[in-house]
Design a protein around this motif. Structure first.
Motif, PDB file in Angstrom:
ATOM      1  N   VAL A 120      47.319  50.469  34.075  1.00 53.69           N
ATOM      2  CA  VAL A 120      46.752  49.420  34.916  1.00 53.69           C
ATOM      3  C   VAL A 120      47.609  49.249  36.153  1.00 53.69           C
ATOM      4  O   VAL A 120      48.837  49.380  36.095  1.00 53.69           O
ATOM      5  CB  VAL A 120      46.668  48.080  34.131  1.00 53.69           C
ATOM      6  N   GLU A 121      46.965  49.002  37.290  1.00 56.66           N
ATOM      7  CA  GLU A 121      47.690  48.744  38.528  1.00 56.66           C
ATOM      8  C   GLU A 121      48.335  47.369  38.475  1.00 56.66           C
ATOM      9  O   GLU A 121      47.804  46.433  37.853  1.00 56.66           O
ATOM     10  CB  GLU A 121      46.748  48.819  39.728  1.00 56.66           C
ATOM     11  N   ALA A 122      49.469  47.255  39.139  1.00 54.93           N
ATOM     12  CA  ALA A 122      50.213  46.000  39.116  1.00 54.93           C
ATOM     13  C   ALA A 122      49.349  44.824  39.551  1.00 54.93           C
ATOM     14  O   ALA A 122      49.400  43.748  38.952  1.00 54.93           O
ATOM     15  CB  ALA A 122      51.448  46.109  40.010  1.00 54.93           C
ATOM     16  N   ARG A 123      48.544  45.014  40.562  1.00 54.09           N
ATOM     17  CA  ARG A 123      47.754  43.903  41.115  1.00 54.09           C
ATOM     18  C   ARG A 123      46.657  43.425  40.175  1.00 54.09           C
ATOM     19  O   ARG A 123      46.065  42.367  40.392  1.00 54.09           O
ATOM     20  CB  ARG A 123      47.171  44.303  42.470  1.00 54.09           C
ATOM     21  N   ARG A 124      46.380  44.223  39.153  1.00 58.54           N
ATOM     22  CA  ARG A 124      45.344  43.830  38.193  1.00 58.54           C
ATOM     23  C   ARG A 124      45.914  43.118  36.971  1.00 58.54           C
ATOM     24  O   ARG A 124      45.161  42.713  36.088  1.00 58.54           O
ATOM     25  CB  ARG A 124      44.535  45.064  37.760  1.00 58.54           C
ATOM     26  N   LEU A 125      47.232  42.972  36.932  1.00 62.15           N
ATOM     27  CA  LEU A 125      47.852  42.249  35.826  1.00 62.15           C
ATOM     28  C   LEU A 125      47.620  40.748  36.017  1.00 62.15           C
ATOM     29  O   LEU A 125      47.893  40.213  37.090  1.00 62.15           O
ATOM     30  CB  LEU A 125      49.349  42.539  35.764  1.00 62.15           C
ATOM     31  N   PRO A 126      47.148  40.049  35.009  1.00 58.07           N
ATOM     32  CA  PRO A 126      46.865  38.616  35.167  1.00 58.07           C
ATOM     33  C   PRO A 126      48.151  37.783  35.139  1.00 58.07           C
ATOM     34  O   PRO A 126      48.990  37.939  34.239  1.00 58.07           O
ATOM     35  CB  PRO A 126      45.984  38.298  33.955  1.00 58.07           C
ATOM     36  N   LEU A 127      48.303  36.916  36.116  1.00 59.51           N
ATOM     37  CA  LEU A 127      49.457  36.029  36.129  1.00 59.51           C
ATOM     38  C   LEU A 127      49.393  35.096  34.918  1.00 59.51           C
ATOM     39  O   LEU A 127      48.323  34.628  34.533  1.00 59.51           O
ATOM     40  CB  LEU A 127      49.482  35.216  37.420  1.00 59.51           C
ATOM     41  N   GLY A 196      56.499  47.222  33.487  1.00 61.94           N
ATOM     42  CA  GLY A 196      57.475  47.184  34.556  1.00 61.94           C
ATOM     43  C   GLY A 196      58.838  47.676  34.112  1.00 61.94           C
ATOM     44  O   GLY A 196      59.148  47.705  32.906  1.00 61.94           O
ATOM     45  N   LEU A 197      59.646  48.093  35.075  1.00 62.83           N
ATOM     46  CA  LEU A 197      61.034  48.501  34.856  1.00 62.83           C
ATOM     47  C   LEU A 197      61.916  47.439  35.502  1.00 62.83           C
ATOM     48  O   LEU A 197      61.914  47.284  36.726  1.00 62.83           O
ATOM     49  CB  LEU A 197      61.296  49.866  35.493  1.00 62.83           C
ATOM     50  N   LEU A 219      53.796  52.472  39.196  1.00 64.97           N
ATOM     51  CA  LEU A 219      54.620  53.198  40.161  1.00 64.97           C
ATOM     52  C   LEU A 219      55.704  54.003  39.442  1.00 64.97           C
ATOM     53  O   LEU A 219      56.002  55.152  39.809  1.00 64.97           O
ATOM     54  CB  LEU A 219      55.260  52.205  41.134  1.00 64.97           C
ATOM     55  N   VAL A 220      56.289  53.418  38.398  1.00 60.92           N
ATOM     56  CA  VAL A 220      57.312  54.108  37.611  1.00 60.92           C
ATOM     57  C   VAL A 220      56.716  55.332  36.918  1.00 60.92           C
ATOM     58  O   VAL A 220      57.305  56.424  36.938  1.00 60.92           O
ATOM     59  CB  VAL A 220      57.936  53.146  36.574  1.00 60.92           C
ATOM     60  N   ALA A 221      55.552  55.164  36.306  1.00 62.16           N
ATOM     61  CA  ALA A 221      54.915  56.277  35.591  1.00 62.16           C
ATOM     62  C   ALA A 221      54.582  57.417  36.543  1.00 62.16           C
ATOM     63  O   ALA A 221      54.759  58.603  36.205  1.00 62.16           O
ATOM     64  CB  ALA A 221      53.657  55.783  34.880  1.00 62.16           C
ATOM     65  N   LEU A 315      50.107  51.218  50.209  1.00 62.68           N
ATOM     66  CA  LEU A 315      48.977  52.112  50.427  1.00 62.68           C
ATOM     67  C   LEU A 315      49.434  53.529  50.772  1.00 62.68           C
ATOM     68  O   LEU A 315      48.838  54.510  50.313  1.00 62.68           O
ATOM     69  CB  LEU A 315      48.077  51.558  51.533  1.00 62.68           C
ATOM     70  N   VAL A 316      50.493  53.640  51.558  1.00 63.16           N
ATOM     71  CA  VAL A 316      51.013  54.965  51.904  1.00 63.16           C
ATOM     72  C   VAL A 316      51.633  55.618  50.674  1.00 63.16           C
ATOM     73  O   VAL A 316      51.476  56.825  50.441  1.00 63.16           O
ATOM     74  CB  VAL A 316      52.030  54.862  53.058  1.00 63.16           C
ATOM     75  N   ALA A 317      52.346  54.830  49.858  1.00 65.24           N
ATOM     76  CA  ALA A 317      53.010  55.374  48.676  1.00 65.24           C
ATOM     77  C   ALA A 317      52.009  55.886  47.643  1.00 65.24           C
ATOM     78  O   ALA A 317      52.358  56.725  46.809  1.00 65.24           O
ATOM     79  CB  ALA A 317      53.913  54.318  48.041  1.00 65.24           C
ATOM     80  N   GLN A 318      50.783  55.399  47.694  1.00 66.66           N
ATOM     81  CA  GLN A 318      49.759  55.873  46.761  1.00 66.66           C
ATOM     82  C   GLN A 318      49.243  57.263  47.135  1.00 66.66           C
ATOM     83  O   GLN A 318      48.652  57.949  46.309  1.00 66.66           O
ATOM     84  CB  GLN A 318      48.581  54.900  46.740  1.00 66.66           C
ATOM     85  N   ARG A 319      49.487  57.680  48.381  1.00 69.42           N
ATOM     86  CA  ARG A 319      49.045  59.001  48.834  1.00 69.42           C
ATOM     87  C   ARG A 319      50.111  60.036  48.516  1.00 69.42           C
ATOM     88  O   ARG A 319      51.222  59.717  48.127  1.00 69.42           O
ATOM     89  CB  ARG A 319      48.772  58.999  50.340  1.00 69.42           C
TER      90      ARG A 319
END
Length: 348
Positions: A120-127, A196-197, A219-221, A315-319
């Motif tokens: 799951v992407e970080a932004r989709r984790l529920p607070l 998360g790490l 991002l770590v994975a 966004l750049v790091a995803q490319r």
């Protein structure tokens, strides 16, 4: 519910404790599963007079441990100690300072447990979701703590070491208690997956007024997969330092016709970088470093509007290197589009 009650009864027999609430059962199950995979990372200082460092790591493969780059950067004679007390030699396999990550190879041991990453992407984790971490605070442990996911977003205050983690667009924040020695700990959801790490804590120990900071698990994975395959991170690299528009004087924004603070200004462009090859223009400064004129302002990446520099970095790091990215810029009081061919960040 019947399954949870049966699990509670089983854990009661195993742990000698009464676990009733479903979340309590889930936490205990996650901790027991994670314990064999979490290790203490230790080494001797490279330089005379330097301090020995103790941190945390966890197995992500049969002989591979992930931890923070800042934990092992200045160390030699690395060892890892398992939860059962056994100690083994370790060596660096590959590092990714951009997200403060290091992979170690453990000699003579097979992982007694391996942790998997949540898909799951970080932004989709529920607070507010429950999180658990297991690590070696002050070298003691392994010890577990729990809390909630407090937030997801860019870091507004500098970490103690600003030279690492420069490519993390957004972090996870938690109130789960952690302190010195927890760097490299896994941050787990209540399904036992790594989200998360743990990288650091700001404002004092987390859980006692401070805030725990973790690099997002997705991002770590991605980095681990790149390091295993290529030996180097493969995130896209723009080669420009950025400043969020809301950090700049409004008078300068109005002077170039900008009425919004949504976006990121190009401050400096590195020679030979993708930004330089695409003709991006940096800011003008005087000899004291004071801003005289704005550089190009990035408004969108591949049509996705950006709020600040963290959005651009993310966004750049995803490319990947070689990808073509379309930047929407504000230059000379008008919009224009520029295509940038990304590269891998040069090896330091």
């Amino acid at each position: 519910m019947r399954a949870l009650l049966l699990l509670a009864l089983l854990l009661t027999l195993v742990l000698g404790q009464r676990l009733v609430a479903p979340e309590e059962v889930a936490r205990a199950q996650v901790i027991q599963k994670a314990l064999p995979a979490v290790v203490r990372v230790q080494g001797s200082a490279l330089s005379p007079g330097g301090e020995d460092v103790v941190g945390t790591g966890f197995f992500v493969g049969p002989s591979r441990v992930v931890t923070n780059y800042h934990v092992i950067r200045d160390l030699k004679d690395l060892t890892v100690r398992l939860a059962d007390g056994r100690t083994f030699l370790a060596e660096r396999y590959a590092v990714d300072p951009g997200i403060d990550l290091a992979l170690l190879t453990v000699r003579g041991a097979r992982a007694p447990g391996v942790l998997a990453f949540a898909q799951v992407e970080a932004r989709r984790l529920p607070l507010g979701m429950g999180v658990v971490l297991v690590g070696f605070p002050y070298g003691q442990g392994p010890l577990a703590s729990f809390g909630i996911l407090s937030g997801v977003g860019p870091l507004e205050v500098p970490l103690p070491d600003p030279s690492v983690g420069t490519e993390v667009g957004e972090y996870l924040f938690t109130d789960a208690p952690l302190t010195v020695g927890n760097s490299g700990s896994p941050l787990l959801n209540l399904q036992g997956e790594v989200v998360g790490l743990v990288a650091d804590v700001i404002g004092g120990p987390a859980g006692i007024g401070g805030i725990g900071v973790a690099v997002p698990g997705d991002l770590v994975a991605q980095s681990i997969a790149d390091l295993e395959r290529f030996g180097l991170p493969q995130r896209g690299w723009l080669g420009a330092s950025l400043i969020s528009l809301d950090e700049l004087p409004p008078v300068l924004l109005r002077a170039v016709g900008l009425t919004s603070t949504q976006g990121a200004m190009v401050d400096r462009v590195e020679p030979g970088s993708p930004a330089a090859r695409a003709g991006l223009k940096g800011a003008q400064r005087d000899t004291q470093g004071r801003l005289l004129a704005l550089g190009d302002v990035i408004l969108a990446v591949d049509g996705v509007a950006v709020k600040d520099k963290a959005d651009v970095v993310r966004l750049v790091a995803q490319r990947r290197p070689g990808d073509r990215v379309r930047l929407t810029l504000w230059r000379d009081r008008r919009r224009l589009e520029v295509t940038v061919v990304l590269m891998a960040r040069p090896r330091e």
